[in-house]
Motif scaffolding. Sequence first.
Motif, mmCIF file in Angstrom:
data_model
loop_
_atom_site.group_PDB
_atom_site.id
_atom_site.type_symbol
_atom_site.label_atom_id
_atom_site.label_comp_id
_atom_site.label_asym_id
_atom_site.label_seq_id
_atom_site.Cartn_x
_atom_site.Cartn_y
_atom_site.Cartn_z
ATOM 1 N N GLN A 64 -3.499 4.093 12.265
ATOM 2 C CA GLN A 64 -4.354 4.790 13.347
ATOM 3 C C GLN A 64 -4.951 4.131 14.510
ATOM 4 N N GLU A 65 -5.151 4.719 15.588
ATOM 5 C CA GLU A 65 -5.756 4.111 16.633
ATOM 6 C C GLU A 65 -6.975 3.612 16.306
ATOM 7 N N THR A 66 -7.785 4.425 15.631
ATOM 8 C CA THR A 66 -9.364 4.348 15.366
ATOM 9 C C THR A 66 -9.043 4.573 13.525
ATOM 10 N N PRO A 67 -8.871 3.616 12.923
ATOM 11 C CA PRO A 67 -8.641 3.577 11.511
ATOM 12 C C PRO A 67 -10.018 3.951 10.656
ATOM 13 N N PRO A 68 -9.996 4.447 9.650
ATOM 14 C CA PRO A 68 -10.994 4.668 8.660
ATOM 15 C C PRO A 68 -11.800 3.287 8.226
ATOM 16 N N GLY A 109 0.710 -1.165 0.124
ATOM 17 C CA GLY A 109 0.043 0.070 -0.001
ATOM 18 C C GLY A 109 0.784 1.217 0.106
ATOM 19 N N ASP A 110 0.230 2.230 -0.307
ATOM 20 C CA ASP A 110 0.914 3.504 -0.163
ATOM 21 C C ASP A 110 1.282 4.201 1.268
ATOM 22 N N ARG A 111 2.082 5.054 1.194
ATOM 23 C CA ARG A 111 2.465 5.559 2.659
ATOM 24 C C ARG A 111 1.013 6.057 3.348
ATOM 25 N N GLU A 112 0.338 6.660 2.759
ATOM 26 C CA GLU A 112 -0.943 7.432 3.122
ATOM 27 C C GLU A 112 -1.923 6.224 3.599
ATOM 28 N N THR A 113 -1.958 5.463 2.893
ATOM 29 C CA THR A 113 -2.959 4.165 3.366
ATOM 30 C C THR A 113 -2.394 3.562 4.495
ATOM 31 N N TRP A 114 -1.193 3.396 4.714
ATOM 32 C CA TRP A 114 -0.452 2.525 6.005
ATOM 33 C C TRP A 114 -0.885 3.387 7.125
ATOM 34 N N GLU A 115 -0.687 4.638 6.837
ATOM 35 C CA GLU A 115 -0.723 5.780 8.070
ATOM 36 C C GLU A 115 -2.188 5.718 8.617
ATOM 37 N N GLU A 116 -3.257 5.444 7.403
ATOM 38 C CA GLU A 116 -4.712 5.279 7.824
ATOM 39 C C GLU A 116 -4.828 4.100 8.849
ATOM 40 N N ILE A 120 -7.120 -6.132 6.839
ATOM 41 C CA ILE A 120 -6.468 -6.596 5.546
ATOM 42 C C ILE A 120 -7.676 -6.883 4.635
ATOM 43 N N ILE A 121 -8.526 -7.928 5.004
ATOM 44 C CA ILE A 121 -9.454 -8.349 4.194
ATOM 45 C C ILE A 121 -10.400 -7.195 3.758
ATOM 46 N N ALA A 122 -10.838 -6.297 4.178
ATOM 47 C CA ALA A 122 -11.849 -5.424 3.825
ATOM 48 C C ALA A 122 -11.004 -4.467 2.764
#
Length: 142
Positions: A84-88, A74-81, A94-96
């Motif tokens: 996150q403690e509460t990701p979007p 994944g790109d950096r932005e996706t991994w940073e999401e 991973i499956i979603a």
Amino acid sequence: MNDTELGTHEWWESYKETVNSDQEMKVRGHDKFSENFYVEIGDERVLLEMDGGEITQLVPNPTMNNQWSFGVEGDRETWEEFVQETPPAFNHEIIASHYRTAVRNEDGHLQLTGNNKKIFQHLRAFQRTLDLMRVAHNDGGS
């Protein structure tokens, strides 16, 4: 939140300690999860060598001399999401996230690569290993 930037050597070492000391991982991975896999964050790839549910070695920029069964990219932005403690939504597991990339052809989500059979044979332990990225990144959830 952890002051160490995602993907740095210090971050990966902290993550390794988190995985190797996790009690749930000891149950899910014990004597079973010994598949090497890589994590690709943007242009940076790190190989996680697993043995019985523990990370034995982190290999930055693995080459053809290294072996792995599968990976997650994944790109950096996706991994940073993802960390996150509460990701979007859809970047919380991973499956979603993979579904949004592979089936719906959407950008901004993680993608699984490699041996699908191995991924699903070890899904619970693999998923727990990835979820612990979030724990390590957020100082153990505190």
